[in-house]
Design a protein around this motif. Structure first.
Motif, mmCIF file in Angstrom:
data_model
loop_
_atom_site.group_PDB
_atom_site.id
_atom_site.type_symbol
_atom_site.label_atom_id
_atom_site.label_comp_id
_atom_site.label_asym_id
_atom_site.label_seq_id
_atom_site.Cartn_x
_atom_site.Cartn_y
_atom_site.Cartn_z
ATOM 1 N N THR A 254 32.680 33.467 37.954
ATOM 2 C CA THR A 254 33.596 32.489 38.531
ATOM 3 C C THR A 254 35.063 32.817 38.236
ATOM 4 O O THR A 254 35.889 32.849 39.163
ATOM 5 C CB THR A 254 33.245 31.072 38.047
ATOM 6 N N VAL A 257 36.106 35.862 40.417
ATOM 7 C CA VAL A 257 36.350 35.558 41.834
ATOM 8 C C VAL A 257 37.660 34.797 41.979
ATOM 9 O O VAL A 257 38.428 35.027 42.928
ATOM 10 C CB VAL A 257 35.168 34.757 42.424
ATOM 11 N N ARG A 258 37.960 33.897 41.064
ATOM 12 C CA ARG A 258 39.228 33.168 41.123
ATOM 13 C C ARG A 258 40.410 34.119 40.958
ATOM 14 O O ARG A 258 41.489 33.891 41.527
ATOM 15 C CB ARG A 258 39.263 32.094 40.037
ATOM 16 N N GLU A 259 40.228 35.159 40.174
ATOM 17 C CA GLU A 259 41.287 36.145 40.010
ATOM 18 C C GLU A 259 41.474 36.965 41.283
ATOM 19 O O GLU A 259 42.603 37.295 41.664
ATOM 20 C CB GLU A 259 40.947 37.073 38.837
ATOM 21 N N ILE A 261 40.608 35.897 44.371
ATOM 22 C CA ILE A 261 40.993 35.000 45.468
ATOM 23 C C ILE A 261 41.758 33.817 44.886
ATOM 24 O O ILE A 261 41.189 32.736 44.655
ATOM 25 C CB ILE A 261 39.748 34.513 46.232
ATOM 26 N N PRO A 262 43.033 33.984 44.588
ATOM 27 C CA PRO A 262 43.814 32.900 43.959
ATOM 28 C C PRO A 262 44.194 31.820 44.969
ATOM 29 O O PRO A 262 45.340 31.695 45.387
ATOM 30 C CB PRO A 262 45.040 33.636 43.427
ATOM 31 N N SER A 263 43.208 31.027 45.380
ATOM 32 C CA SER A 263 43.469 29.942 46.323
ATOM 33 C C SER A 263 42.460 28.826 46.077
ATOM 34 O O SER A 263 41.531 28.966 45.279
ATOM 35 C CB SER A 263 43.359 30.440 47.767
ATOM 36 N N ASP A 265 40.224 27.946 48.011
ATOM 37 C CA ASP A 265 38.928 28.298 48.595
ATOM 38 C C ASP A 265 38.055 29.102 47.636
ATOM 39 O O ASP A 265 36.915 29.434 47.983
ATOM 40 C CB ASP A 265 39.131 29.113 49.876
ATOM 41 N N ALA A 266 38.568 29.424 46.455
ATOM 42 C CA ALA A 266 37.818 30.279 45.538
ATOM 43 C C ALA A 266 36.486 29.648 45.146
ATOM 44 O O ALA A 266 35.464 30.335 45.043
ATOM 45 C CB ALA A 266 38.654 30.571 44.284
ATOM 46 N N VAL A 270 32.778 31.259 45.477
ATOM 47 C CA VAL A 270 31.873 31.420 44.328
ATOM 48 C C VAL A 270 30.475 30.942 44.695
ATOM 49 O O VAL A 270 29.474 31.614 44.455
ATOM 50 C CB VAL A 270 32.414 30.656 43.099
ATOM 51 N N VAL A 321 35.956 39.760 50.134
ATOM 52 C CA VAL A 321 34.779 38.896 50.080
ATOM 53 C C VAL A 321 33.601 39.502 50.824
ATOM 54 O O VAL A 321 32.463 39.439 50.362
ATOM 55 C CB VAL A 321 35.126 37.508 50.655
#
Length: 426
Positions: A254, A257-259, A261-263, A265-266, A270, A321
Motif C-alpha cells: 500500500t 503504490v501511494r508513492e 501514484i500520489p493522488s 485514487d491510490a 491498491v 498501473v
C-alpha cells in the motif's frame, strides 16, 4: 483409482469450508481499526498498537496449536477435526462480535488462531481420503476455494460494514460458518477405512519421499522428521522463504503504490491490484494442482517459483498501473502453486498415522515466514526505500529455488546412470 461420488461430495464440502473461512477472515481484517475505534480504543497510536496485535494474534496461536490438533486428528477422526475447526472459527467470530474492549478483541483473535485451522484439517482429510492420482488436484481445488474467499471477503465485508457496521458482519460470518459446520458434521464422509482399502500414500509415494517415521512419534518427533528428511526439509525451508517474501511485500504494498501514484485514487488502485493477485490465484490454483498429478511436483515448484520471483522483481520497474496489473495477475497465478506443492510433498512423505501432525508441524514452521516477513519488509523499506523491498525479496524468492531438490524421477535416473558410467571408466 477413480474418485467416488462420496469423495466428490466431501471435496465440495471442504471447498465450501475453505471459502467461508477465507472470506470471513479477510472480510473483517481490513476493518479492524474502525472496529477498535468504535470501542474507544484510545489515541490513534493506541488504535494502531491494538490493530497490530490483533492482526498478528491468530498467526501466533495457530502456529503453537496446529500440530496439537493434527495429532488429535491422527488418533481420533479427521472429519471431526474439520467440524471442530469450523465451530472454533464460528465461536471466535461470535465472541469478537461481543467484545467490548480492545483487550477482549485481542484475546478472541487469539482464540481464532488457536481453535480454527480449517486449512490444516482439510489438507489432512485430503491426504487420507483422496484417491492417490487425485491428491494434487484436490489440494488445488481447496486452494482455489481459498483464493475465491480472499477475493470475495473484502468486497462483501465492505458492503456489510457500510450497510450494518462491523458487529453484524462478525455475527453473520459466525452464523454462516456454524451452519456449514453442522452441514459438514452431517454430510462429510468420514471413511476412515471405507474410502481407502489401503493407505493411498503407499501406492503412489516415490521412494525418495518415503516417510522416515513409523507414525507413532509425538509432536516433537514430527518436527524432527520433517527437518531431517533430505528432501522434505529443504522444501519446508523453501516454503518458509516463500511466505516471508509474500508477507514482506504485502506489508509494503500500500505505501509503495501511494508513492507511485500520489493522488486520491491510490486507494482504489491498491484494491484493484490486490484483487488482481487474488484473481491470478483463483485461475492458477486448480491448474497447478492438476499439473502436480501429471508432472513431477518439484519441477512445477521450480517453474512457479521462477515466475513468482521475476514478478516480485518486476514491481520495482515503474511502468505504471497497467504494468502492475499484469505483474500482479502473473504473480498470483505462480504463487498459487508454491505452498500447495510443498504441502503435497509433505502429504506424500507421511503415513496415515502421522499425516495430521506432520501437516500441522509444517504449517507451524511456515508461520515463521509470516511473522518475520512484515518486520523485515518494514526494515528494508526504511533503510533503502520502498522499491528496494521488491528487489531484495525477489532475489530471496529466486534463491529459495536452490533449496528445491531434483525430482525423484530425475534422481532415480541419475542413480541408475552412475554404475554404467563407472563401468565405462573401468
Amino acid at each position: 483409482m477413480k474418485s467416488s461420488p462420496a469423495w466428490n461430495n466431501s471435496l465440495r464440502l471442504l471447498s465450501g469450508g475453505r471459502f467461508l473461512s477465507s472470506a470471513g477472515l479477510t472480510g473483517i481484517s481490513p476493518f479492524i481499526p474502525y472496529y477498535l475505534e468504535e470501542m474507544n480504543a484510545g489515541t490513534p497510536q493506541e488504535v494502531l498498537l491494538w490493530t497490530g496485535l490483533s492482526v498478528s494474534a491468530p498467526a501466533l496461536s495457530y502456529a503453537l496449536l496446529t500440530p496439537v490438533w493434527g495429532k488429535i486428528g491422527d488418533r481420533w477422526s479427521r472429519k471431526w477435526m474439520v467440524v471442530r475447526a469450523l465451530v472454533g472459527l464460528a465461536l471466535s467470530m461470535m465472541l469478537m462480535g461481543f467484545a467490548q474492549t480492545p483487550f477482549q478483541f485481542f484475546l478472541f483473535r487469539l482464540c481464532q488462531g488457536a481453535f480454527g485451522g480449517i486449512s490444516d484439517a482439510s489438507s489432512a482429510f485430503v491426504g487420507s481420503h483422496a484417491p492417490a492420482d487425485r491428491r494434487g488436484s484436490a489440494l488445488g481445488t481447496l486452494e482455489r476455494a481459498s483464493a475465491a474467499g480472499l477475493l470475495a471477503g473484502p468486497l462483501l465485508g465492505s458492503l456489510c460494514v457500510h450497510l450494518w457496521g462491523s458487529r453484524p458482519l462478525l455475527f453473520l460470518t459466525a452464523a454462516l460458518t456454524l451452519a456449514f459446520a453442522l452441514l459438514a458434521a452431517w454430510k462429510l464422509g468420514d471413511a476412515q477405512q471405507s474410502d481407502r482399502q489401503v493407505d493411498s500414500s503407499q501406492v503412489s509415494r516415490p521412494p525418495a519421499l518415503s516417510a522416515q517415521t513409523d507414525g507413532r512419534g509425538g509432536i516433537g518427533h514430527a518436527f524432527r522428521s520433517l527437518l531431517s528428511h533430505p528432501m522434505i526439509g529443504r522444501l519446508v525451508l523453501a516454503g518458509i522463504l516463500f511466505k516471508l517474501v509474500d508477507f514482506a511485500t504485502f506489508t509494503m504494498f500500500t505505501p509503495y503504490v501511494r508513492e507511485l501514484i500520489p493522488s486520491d485514487d491510490a486507494v482504489l488502485f491498491v484494491g484493484l491490484l490486490l484483487a488482481m493477485s487474488s484473481v491470478g490465484e483463483l485461475l492458477g490454483s486448480s491448474w497447478w494442482g492438476k499439473r502436480n498429478d501429471r508432472r513431477p511436483p518439484e519441477r512445477n515448484l521450480k517453474l512457479a517459483g521462477l515466475l513468482c520471483g521475476v514478478c516480485v522483481l518486476a514491481h520495482a520497474v515503474p511502468l505504471g498501473v497497467a504494468w502492475l496489473i499484469v505483474v500482479r495477475l502473473l504473480q498470483g497465478f505462480a504463487y498459487s502453486a508454491l505452498l500447495q506443492t510443498v504441502m503435497l510433498q509433505v502429504l506424500d512423505s507421511s503415513s496415515d498415522r502421522d499425516r495430521g501432525v506432520r501437516i500441522g508441524a509444517t504449517n507451524s514452521l511456515l508461520m515463521a515466514g509470516q511473522l518475520i516477513g512484515p518486520m523485515l519488509g518494514v526494515r528494508i523499506g526504511g533503510l533503502w526505500g520502498l522499491s528496494s523491498v521488491y528487489v531484495v525479496m525477489g532475489l530471496v524468492m529466486l534463491s529459495a529455488l536452490f533449496l528445491i531438490p531434483r525430482s525423484s524421477a530425475a534422481a532415480k535416473k541419475a542413480a541408475e546412470r552412475l554404475p554404467l558410467q563407472s563401468t565405462k571408466k573401468g
